[in-house]
Design an enzyme around this catalytic site. Structure first.
Site, PDB file in Angstrom:
ATOM      1  N   LYS A 277       0.833  -1.211   0.000  1.00  0.00           N
ATOM      2  CA  LYS A 277       0.000   0.000   0.000  1.00  0.00           C
ATOM      3  C   LYS A 277       0.867   1.261   0.000  1.00  0.00           C
ATOM      4  O   LYS A 277       1.881   1.314   0.702  1.00  0.00           O
ATOM      5  CB  LYS A 277      -0.900   0.006   1.242  1.00  0.00           C
ATOM      6  CG  LYS A 277      -1.823  -1.205   1.328  1.00  0.00           C
ATOM      7  CD  LYS A 277      -2.537  -1.284   2.660  1.00  0.00           C
ATOM      8  CE  LYS A 277      -1.617  -1.479   3.832  1.00  0.00           C
ATOM      9  NZ  LYS A 277      -2.313  -1.779   5.086  1.00  0.00           N
TER      10      LYS A 277
ATOM     11  N   THR B  34      -6.390  10.167   7.734  1.00  0.00           N
ATOM     12  CA  THR B  34      -6.183   8.851   7.113  1.00  0.00           C
ATOM     13  C   THR B  34      -6.147   7.726   8.146  1.00  0.00           C
ATOM     14  O   THR B  34      -5.704   6.625   7.843  1.00  0.00           O
ATOM     15  CB  THR B  34      -4.863   8.844   6.323  1.00  0.00           C
ATOM     16  OG1 THR B  34      -3.803   9.211   7.235  1.00  0.00           O
ATOM     17  CG2 THR B  34      -4.880   9.805   5.154  1.00  0.00           C
TER      18      THR B  34
ATOM     19  N   GLY C 211      -7.008   4.626   9.991  1.00  0.00           N
ATOM     20  CA  GLY C 211      -7.864   3.474   9.708  1.00  0.00           C
ATOM     21  C   GLY C 211      -7.939   3.060   8.249  1.00  0.00           C
ATOM     22  O   GLY C 211      -8.679   2.136   7.902  1.00  0.00           O
ATOM     23  N   THR C 212      -7.149   3.698   7.378  1.00  0.00           N
ATOM     24  CA  THR C 212      -7.221   3.346   5.944  1.00  0.00           C
ATOM     25  C   THR C 212      -6.835   1.880   5.710  1.00  0.00           C
ATOM     26  O   THR C 212      -7.482   1.175   4.938  1.00  0.00           O
ATOM     27  CB  THR C 212      -6.289   4.233   5.081  1.00  0.00           C
ATOM     28  OG1 THR C 212      -5.015   4.291   5.715  1.00  0.00           O
ATOM     29  CG2 THR C 212      -6.841   5.609   4.884  1.00  0.00           C
ATOM     30  N   GLY C 213      -5.758   1.429   6.376  1.00  0.00           N
ATOM     31  CA  GLY C 213      -5.269   0.065   6.158  1.00  0.00           C
ATOM     32  C   GLY C 213      -6.263  -0.971   6.668  1.00  0.00           C
ATOM     33  O   GLY C 213      -6.539  -1.981   5.998  1.00  0.00           O
ATOM     34  N   CYS C 214      -6.820  -0.721   7.863  1.00  0.00           N
ATOM     35  CA  CYS C 214      -7.823  -1.640   8.439  1.00  0.00           C
ATOM     36  C   CYS C 214      -9.025  -1.715   7.512  1.00  0.00           C
ATOM     37  O   CYS C 214      -9.554  -2.799   7.220  1.00  0.00           O
ATOM     38  CB  CYS C 214      -8.281  -1.137   9.805  1.00  0.00           C
ATOM     39  SG  CYS C 214      -6.944  -0.936  10.986  1.00  0.00           S
TER      40      CYS C 214
HETATM   41  N1  LIG Z   1      -4.167  10.349   0.488  1.00  0.00           N
HETATM   42  C1  LIG Z   1      -4.569   9.219  -0.085  1.00  0.00           C
HETATM   43  N2  LIG Z   1      -5.236   9.235  -1.279  1.00  0.00           N
HETATM   44  C2  LIG Z   1      -5.664   8.094  -1.859  1.00  0.00           C
HETATM   45  N3  LIG Z   1      -5.460   6.879  -1.310  1.00  0.00           N
HETATM   46  C3  LIG Z   1      -4.803   6.800  -0.138  1.00  0.00           C
HETATM   47  C4  LIG Z   1      -4.321   7.954   0.541  1.00  0.00           C
HETATM   48  N4  LIG Z   1      -3.731   7.557   1.715  1.00  0.00           N
HETATM   49  C5  LIG Z   1      -3.842   6.226   1.752  1.00  0.00           C
HETATM   50  N5  LIG Z   1      -4.476   5.760   0.636  1.00  0.00           N
HETATM   51  C6  LIG Z   1      -4.818   4.379   0.321  1.00  0.00           C
HETATM   52  O1  LIG Z   1      -5.361   3.772   1.508  1.00  0.00           O
HETATM   53  C7  LIG Z   1      -5.056   2.396   1.518  1.00  0.00           C
HETATM   54  C8  LIG Z   1      -4.335   2.066   2.814  1.00  0.00           C
HETATM   55  O2  LIG Z   1      -2.965   2.371   2.653  1.00  0.00           O
HETATM   56  P1  LIG Z   1      -2.003   2.947   3.781  1.00  0.00           P
HETATM   57  O3  LIG Z   1      -2.565   4.229   4.264  1.00  0.00           O
HETATM   58  O4  LIG Z   1      -0.634   2.966   3.193  1.00  0.00           O
HETATM   59  O5  LIG Z   1      -2.149   1.806   4.881  1.00  0.00           O
HETATM   60  P2  LIG Z   1      -1.895   1.835   6.463  1.00  0.00           P
HETATM   61  O6  LIG Z   1      -3.121   2.462   7.077  1.00  0.00           O
HETATM   62  O7  LIG Z   1      -1.761   0.394   6.794  1.00  0.00           O
HETATM   63  O8  LIG Z   1      -0.659   2.647   6.700  1.00  0.00           O
HETATM   64  C9  LIG Z   1      -4.217   2.148   0.248  1.00  0.00           C
HETATM   65  O9  LIG Z   1      -5.044   1.724  -0.788  1.00  0.00           O
HETATM   66  C10 LIG Z   1      -3.632   3.525  -0.021  1.00  0.00           C
HETATM   67  O10 LIG Z   1      -3.244   3.708  -1.355  1.00  0.00           O
HETATM   68  C1  LIG Z   2      -6.218  -1.276  17.282  1.00  0.00           C
HETATM   69  C2  LIG Z   2      -5.548  -0.755  16.066  1.00  0.00           C
HETATM   70  N1  LIG Z   2      -5.425  -1.556  14.975  1.00  0.00           N
HETATM   71  C3  LIG Z   2      -4.822  -1.090  13.862  1.00  0.00           C
HETATM   72  C4  LIG Z   2      -4.313   0.184  13.807  1.00  0.00           C
HETATM   73  C5  LIG Z   2      -3.639   0.687  12.556  1.00  0.00           C
HETATM   74  O1  LIG Z   2      -4.481   1.576  11.880  1.00  0.00           O
HETATM   75  P1  LIG Z   2      -4.305   1.997  10.330  1.00  0.00           P
HETATM   76  O2  LIG Z   2      -5.434   1.362   9.564  1.00  0.00           O
HETATM   77  O3  LIG Z   2      -4.411   3.496  10.314  1.00  0.00           O
HETATM   78  O4  LIG Z   2      -2.975   1.506   9.860  1.00  0.00           O
HETATM   79  C6  LIG Z   2      -4.462   0.998  14.944  1.00  0.00           C
HETATM   80  N2  LIG Z   2      -3.981   2.264  14.948  1.00  0.00           N
HETATM   81  N3  LIG Z   2      -5.071   0.498  16.061  1.00  0.00           N
END
Ligand SMILES: Nc1ncnc2c1ncn2[C@@H]1O[C@H](COP(=O)(O)OP(=O)(O)O)[C@@H](O)[C@H]1O
Ligand SMILES: Cc1ncc(COP(=O)(O)O)c(N)n1
Length: 269
Positions: A178, A211, A213-216
């Site tokens: 990601k 942003t 919670g995007t990954g979850c």
């Molecule tokens: N500013 C943004 N614009 C568009 N997509 C985003 C943006 N930030 C994160 N994403 C997308 O959100 C999803 C989660 O990615 P990321 O934020 O890298 O994960 P995590 O929360 O685990 O760090 C991916 O599909 C990423 O491309």
């Molecule tokens: C309990 C818990 N689980 C996962 C994440 C990661 O969150 P994110 O989706 O932003 O990477 C978090 N901050 N807290």
């Protein structure tokens, strides 16, 4: 009227701020019209600014929740999020292996958006050896992919190299790196490597600081899509589109990194 609905299980931590973890997963499941069940691994005292405290559950308590759900409800897909420590990861991996619960989406949660380390060193190793090899899709962010592969990721080519490395070193079915943590025009660009090859996933980049919670949300959406019969590629594509919309409607809540808006179509006023 009776309705048949797929059941999806999340094995993850609680975020008291409601933006990530179990809370984000269950909202995402609800949006996708699947029934969400949960096995809690830990309770975080967390908000949009920091993680103040983490209390883990005993591994047996995590497995007991998993068993209770599987024994009665049955499960059409599973996702894992924050697993906290090596003991919980090992216990969950063993149970998933025995029960052959698939499809399995592994979000290797290690570092929060606010920069907090969410699992310890030994846990990273156990994740690599016991859990990731079982996954249908593993979804590391930039920093997690670096930690798992040793590849320093600063370009699209390096994202692709890390995806290749992780796929071949673990034998996982598909890897999604990601790009939310990338900068410039790579921000929000993801790379998917599955048995059909490599694809670059690009949606519009959303200019927001909210942003959390995007990954979850993405891994939960992929699990929900797999549970409703989509192929891996389709599940990931649609999951990415969902996160993009949720980012467009992200919430101005708290003093730090606010959460994404999971129910955007209902909140248009
Ligand atoms: N500013 C943004 N614009 C568009 N997509 C985003 C943006 N930030 C994160 N994403 C997308 O959100 C999803 C989660 O990615 P990321 O934020 O890298 O994960 P995590 O929360 O685990 O760090 C991916 O599909 C990423 O491309
Ligand atoms: C309990 C818990 N689980 C996962 C994440 C990661 O969150 P994110 O989706 O932003 O990477 C978090 N901050 N807290």
């Amino acid at each position: 009227m009776k309705s048949k609905i797929p059941v999806v299980l999340t094995i993850a931590g609680s975020d008291s701020g409601g933006g990530a973890g179990i809370q984000a997963d269950l909202r995402t499941f609800a949006f996708h019209c699947v029934h969400g069940a949960s096995a809690l691994t830990c309770v975080t005292a967390q908000n949009t600014v920091a993680v103040n405290r983490v209390d883990g559950l005993p591994p047996q308590a995590v497995v007991a929740q998993l068993d209770a759900v599987v024994d009665d409800l049955g499960v059409q897909a599973v996702k894992t999020g924050m697993l906290l420590n090596a003991e919980i990861i090992q216990a969950v991996s063993d149970r998933l292996q025995t029960l052959q619960l698939r499809p399995l989406v592994v979000d290797p949660v290690m570092v929060s958006r606010s920069g907090a380390q969410l699992i310890d060193r030994q846990a990273v190793e156990t994740l690599q050896q016991a859990l990731i090899p079982q996954a249908t899709v593993v979804t590391p962010n930039r920093y997690e992919a670096q930690l798992l592969t040793g590849v320093e990721i600063n370009s699209l080519e390096k994202m692709e190299e890390a995806a290749e490395t992780l796929k071949w070193q673990s034998g996982v079915q598909a890897v999604l790196i990601k790009g939310g943590g990338m900068t410039g025009e790579l921000r929000g660009v993801d790379v998917l490597l599955d048995d059909q090859g490599m694809v670059v996933l690009k949606t519009e980049c959303i200019d927001t600081g909210n942003t959390h919670g995007t990954g979850c949300t993405l891994s939960a959406a992929i699990a929900a899509n797999l549970a409703t019969g989509h192929s891996i590629r389709d599940a990931v594509h649609q999951g990415k589109n969902y996160v993009t919309e949720a980012l467009k409607w992200s919430l101005e809540i708290g003093q730090g990194t606010g959460p994404v808006g999971h129910f955007f179509p209902l909140c248009l006023n």
